[in-house]
Enzyme design. Sequence first.
Site: not given
Ligand code: NAD
Length: 324
Positions: A149
Amino acid sequence: MKALVTGAAGFIGSALSERLLADGHDVVGVDNLTEYYAAALKRDNLARLRSERFELVEADLNDLDLPALLSDIEVVFHQAGQPGVRGSWGAGFAPYVARNIVATQALLEAARSAPRLTRLVAASSSSVYGDAESYPTHETDRPQPVSPYGVTKLAAENLTTLYGRNFGVPTTSLRYFTVYGPRQRPDMAFTRFSRAAARGDTIRVFGNGEQVRDFTFIDDIVEANMLAATVQHDAGSVFNIAGGSQVSVNEVLETLAEIAGREVRVERMGAAAGDVSRTSGSTARVEEALGWTAKTALESGLRAQYEWVAGALSSLDRAGIDWS
Ligand code: NAD
């Protein structure tokens, strides 16, 4: 502004969209409701965004005509991605490549010729550091991810910086440190812990619980995105967004027991491959460039999350998630 939020049905994308709408902006949300966790929870998130200023494009970024989508967009908040460290090993790797790297490159390519674009803010991650060189970790420290990841997030971030430096696309990468708060993903520790505490179930903890995290509250993450969209700064910038509450998982469990008003039973599991023992980010750079600092203390943020989970138990239970 007219904003595009990718991943608008997810945890962070929906919170950000809600803030943009509340501030009077127009929002186009893109999400294909990936199977990573229950679509029902994402539909609940989307239900909060009902507004004549919100338009949902339910599609995969990799299938869309992105230049057309970006034709009148001023700010892109790229939150779509495939999260989760543990699922990224083995056969699970392919969606990480498609959703984190390929989709980001396509969006950046379209951004090169987007006529009204003033900023593209992309969600990066503290996981790019892996077992970091030093603590608190600075943006200049060598990234050395310890999970597939993290490798895909680093590749996406490097592409984002490259498009900023080579083509002047006004990109910003925000390296989020563990994000928590209401509507946190169901696979993440605080949602699982809060649900178990609210139901009186046993909490399963990976490792000995002494792993330390720099937890960041969702409202602070949203605010960092808003500042990145509006405060002038260099194309290709990279910032740590870290909450400053560095506590161990065991300390979180103690705080949770106080909030829930009951003892929590804990079952210890083996450490999970790809989990780091510590995260801690310096936020000096983002404070200087954007004027951002985290405002929410862990106790109040965790209370807000616990209250949300306690009120959402039935929808969490209907969401078809394996809580074991
Ligand atoms: P999440 O899974 O709740 O949200 C991501 C959304 O993106 C989902 O609803 C999914 O359906 C959508 N998605 C994925 N691939 C897609 C595509 N190809 N086309 C259209 N939609 C798509 O995750 P989150 O926790 O809200 O994370 C959001 C971002 O933040 C991500 O990029 C994640 O890597 C990053 N991030 C999150 C955290 C955390 O602690 N939550 C920490 C560091 C980085």
